[in-house]
Design a protein around this motif. Sequence first.
Motif, mmCIF file in Angstrom:
data_model
loop_
_atom_site.group_PDB
_atom_site.id
_atom_site.type_symbol
_atom_site.label_atom_id
_atom_site.label_comp_id
_atom_site.label_asym_id
_atom_site.label_seq_id
_atom_site.Cartn_x
_atom_site.Cartn_y
_atom_site.Cartn_z
ATOM 1 N N LEU A 21 0.698 -1.232 -0.045
ATOM 2 C CA LEU A 21 -0.001 0.036 -0.057
ATOM 3 C C LEU A 21 1.007 1.412 0.036
ATOM 4 O O LEU A 21 0.452 2.373 -0.191
ATOM 5 C CB LEU A 21 -1.078 0.143 1.469
ATOM 6 N N VAL A 22 2.001 1.147 0.398
ATOM 7 C CA VAL A 22 2.853 2.292 0.336
ATOM 8 C C VAL A 22 3.179 2.916 -1.043
ATOM 9 O O VAL A 22 3.100 4.207 -1.269
ATOM 10 C CB VAL A 22 4.428 2.087 0.827
ATOM 11 N N LEU A 23 3.081 2.225 -2.097
ATOM 12 C CA LEU A 23 3.171 2.619 -3.594
ATOM 13 C C LEU A 23 1.923 3.338 -3.933
ATOM 14 O O LEU A 23 2.169 4.445 -4.446
ATOM 15 C CB LEU A 23 3.531 1.488 -4.599
ATOM 16 N N PRO A 24 0.904 3.008 -3.592
ATOM 17 C CA PRO A 24 -0.377 3.888 -4.171
ATOM 18 C C PRO A 24 -0.560 5.158 -3.213
ATOM 19 O O PRO A 24 -0.787 6.201 -3.648
ATOM 20 C CB PRO A 24 -1.495 2.854 -4.076
ATOM 21 N N MET A 25 -0.049 4.904 -1.828
ATOM 22 C CA MET A 25 -0.084 6.167 -1.070
ATOM 23 C C MET A 25 1.105 7.128 -1.747
ATOM 24 O O MET A 25 0.986 8.483 -1.903
ATOM 25 C CB MET A 25 0.151 5.942 0.201
ATOM 26 N N PHE A 47 -8.987 9.999 4.152
ATOM 27 C CA PHE A 47 -9.738 8.831 4.587
ATOM 28 C C PHE A 47 -8.987 7.697 3.830
ATOM 29 O O PHE A 47 -8.941 6.740 4.473
ATOM 30 C CB PHE A 47 -11.091 8.667 4.549
ATOM 31 N N PHE A 48 -8.506 7.886 2.730
ATOM 32 C CA PHE A 48 -7.871 6.845 2.048
ATOM 33 C C PHE A 48 -6.405 6.493 2.729
ATOM 34 O O PHE A 48 -6.012 5.428 2.977
ATOM 35 C CB PHE A 48 -7.467 7.450 0.487
ATOM 36 N N HIS A 49 -5.717 7.798 3.095
ATOM 37 C CA HIS A 49 -4.442 7.570 3.787
ATOM 38 C C HIS A 49 -4.621 6.807 5.138
ATOM 39 O O HIS A 49 -3.830 6.018 5.447
ATOM 40 C CB HIS A 49 -3.466 8.699 3.751
ATOM 41 N N ALA A 107 -6.959 0.357 -3.607
ATOM 42 C CA ALA A 107 -6.051 1.383 -3.563
ATOM 43 C C ALA A 107 -5.730 2.118 -4.922
ATOM 44 O O ALA A 107 -5.687 3.329 -4.938
ATOM 45 C CB ALA A 107 -4.773 0.863 -2.784
ATOM 46 N N TRP A 108 -5.242 1.008 -5.685
ATOM 47 C CA TRP A 108 -4.718 1.707 -7.092
ATOM 48 C C TRP A 108 -6.236 2.509 -7.779
ATOM 49 O O TRP A 108 -6.027 3.325 -8.548
ATOM 50 C CB TRP A 108 -4.250 0.500 -8.086
ATOM 51 N N ILE A 109 -7.220 1.711 -7.392
ATOM 52 C CA ILE A 109 -8.449 2.407 -8.444
ATOM 53 C C ILE A 109 -8.660 3.938 -7.550
ATOM 54 O O ILE A 109 -8.914 4.680 -8.430
ATOM 55 C CB ILE A 109 -9.807 1.580 -8.088
ATOM 56 N N PHE A 110 -8.479 3.852 -6.386
ATOM 57 C CA PHE A 110 -8.567 5.374 -5.874
ATOM 58 C C PHE A 110 -7.603 6.240 -6.327
ATOM 59 O O PHE A 110 -8.013 7.313 -6.789
ATOM 60 C CB PHE A 110 -8.508 5.065 -4.408
ATOM 61 N N VAL A 111 -6.299 5.847 -6.529
ATOM 62 C CA VAL A 111 -5.189 6.662 -7.088
ATOM 63 C C VAL A 111 -5.346 6.951 -8.563
ATOM 64 O O VAL A 111 -5.437 8.427 -9.017
ATOM 65 C CB VAL A 111 -3.855 6.117 -6.846
ATOM 66 N N ALA A 112 -5.782 5.897 -9.464
ATOM 67 C CA ALA A 112 -6.288 6.393 -10.837
ATOM 68 C C ALA A 112 -7.410 7.357 -10.996
ATOM 69 O O ALA A 112 -7.361 8.199 -11.678
ATOM 70 C CB ALA A 112 -6.568 4.826 -11.448
ATOM 71 N N GLY A 113 -8.434 7.033 -10.070
ATOM 72 C CA GLY A 113 -9.481 8.053 -10.028
ATOM 73 C C GLY A 113 -9.184 9.534 -9.646
ATOM 74 O O GLY A 113 -9.580 10.334 -10.151
ATOM 75 N N ARG A 114 -8.124 9.453 -8.668
ATOM 76 C CA ARG A 114 -7.703 10.981 -8.379
ATOM 77 C C ARG A 114 -6.824 11.620 -9.515
ATOM 78 O O ARG A 114 -7.212 12.827 -9.717
ATOM 79 C CB ARG A 114 -6.682 10.909 -7.258
ATOM 80 N N LEU A 151 -16.336 6.765 -7.775
ATOM 81 C CA LEU A 151 -15.408 5.806 -8.043
ATOM 82 C C LEU A 151 -14.443 5.963 -6.742
ATOM 83 O O LEU A 151 -14.267 4.868 -6.155
ATOM 84 C CB LEU A 151 -15.069 5.861 -9.369
ATOM 85 N N ASN A 152 -13.797 7.244 -6.750
ATOM 86 C CA ASN A 152 -12.895 7.386 -5.724
ATOM 87 C C ASN A 152 -13.555 7.022 -4.305
ATOM 88 O O ASN A 152 -13.155 6.435 -3.434
ATOM 89 C CB ASN A 152 -12.583 8.717 -5.530
ATOM 90 N N PHE A 153 -14.669 7.670 -4.078
ATOM 91 C CA PHE A 153 -15.562 7.530 -2.932
ATOM 92 C C PHE A 153 -15.609 6.069 -2.829
ATOM 93 O O PHE A 153 -15.292 5.639 -1.411
ATOM 94 C CB PHE A 153 -16.820 8.354 -2.958
ATOM 95 N N LEU A 154 -16.131 5.413 -3.456
ATOM 96 C CA LEU A 154 -16.544 3.913 -3.287
ATOM 97 C C LEU A 154 -15.101 2.977 -3.153
ATOM 98 O O LEU A 154 -15.503 2.066 -2.074
ATOM 99 C CB LEU A 154 -17.213 3.255 -4.284
ATOM 100 N N ALA A 155 -14.038 3.287 -3.746
ATOM 101 C CA ALA A 155 -12.950 2.706 -3.264
ATOM 102 C C ALA A 155 -12.578 3.052 -1.917
ATOM 103 O O ALA A 155 -12.015 1.843 -1.421
ATOM 104 C CB ALA A 155 -11.822 3.229 -4.256
ATOM 105 N N VAL A 156 -12.612 3.976 -1.406
ATOM 106 C CA VAL A 156 -12.350 4.394 -0.228
ATOM 107 C C VAL A 156 -13.268 3.641 0.783
ATOM 108 O O VAL A 156 -12.982 3.134 1.796
ATOM 109 C CB VAL A 156 -12.064 5.775 0.279
#
Length: 134
Positions: free
Chosen positions: A5-9, A64-66, A86-93, A115-120
Amino acid sequence: MPHSLVLPMTAHVLLSALLYVLLTVARAPKVWGIGRRADGSNPWAAFEPRISANLSNQFEWPLFFHVACLLLIFGGPSNLLVLALAWIFVAGRILHSLIQILTNNIRMRGVVFTLNFLAVIGLWLVLLYANTNS
């Protein structure tokens, strides 16, 4: 070896850093006079408020993701679902940033935000499930 998870963060932190750079460039003609048009105007004036607003967005829902990622790193499950969310969130951001800065398409921005909201929410549901079944 770092937790997966460090990579998507880190990717989200890098997106935020890129937005700071873009905001600096967009403000340079007004603040420092660098890059002004011949008439003295700022060629990036239309983009500056969009970049600024998007940068502010990186410190709202992504919090909330972090937090979810940190909780998962220090005691939650680490599996393909968690990494995918996590990667869906980052791609969405990233997509959200592009849409907000380059277009006025609020409807598309809303779809991407959802999409970001649902991933988190998914990350938090994994945390909840792991902590109620342990």
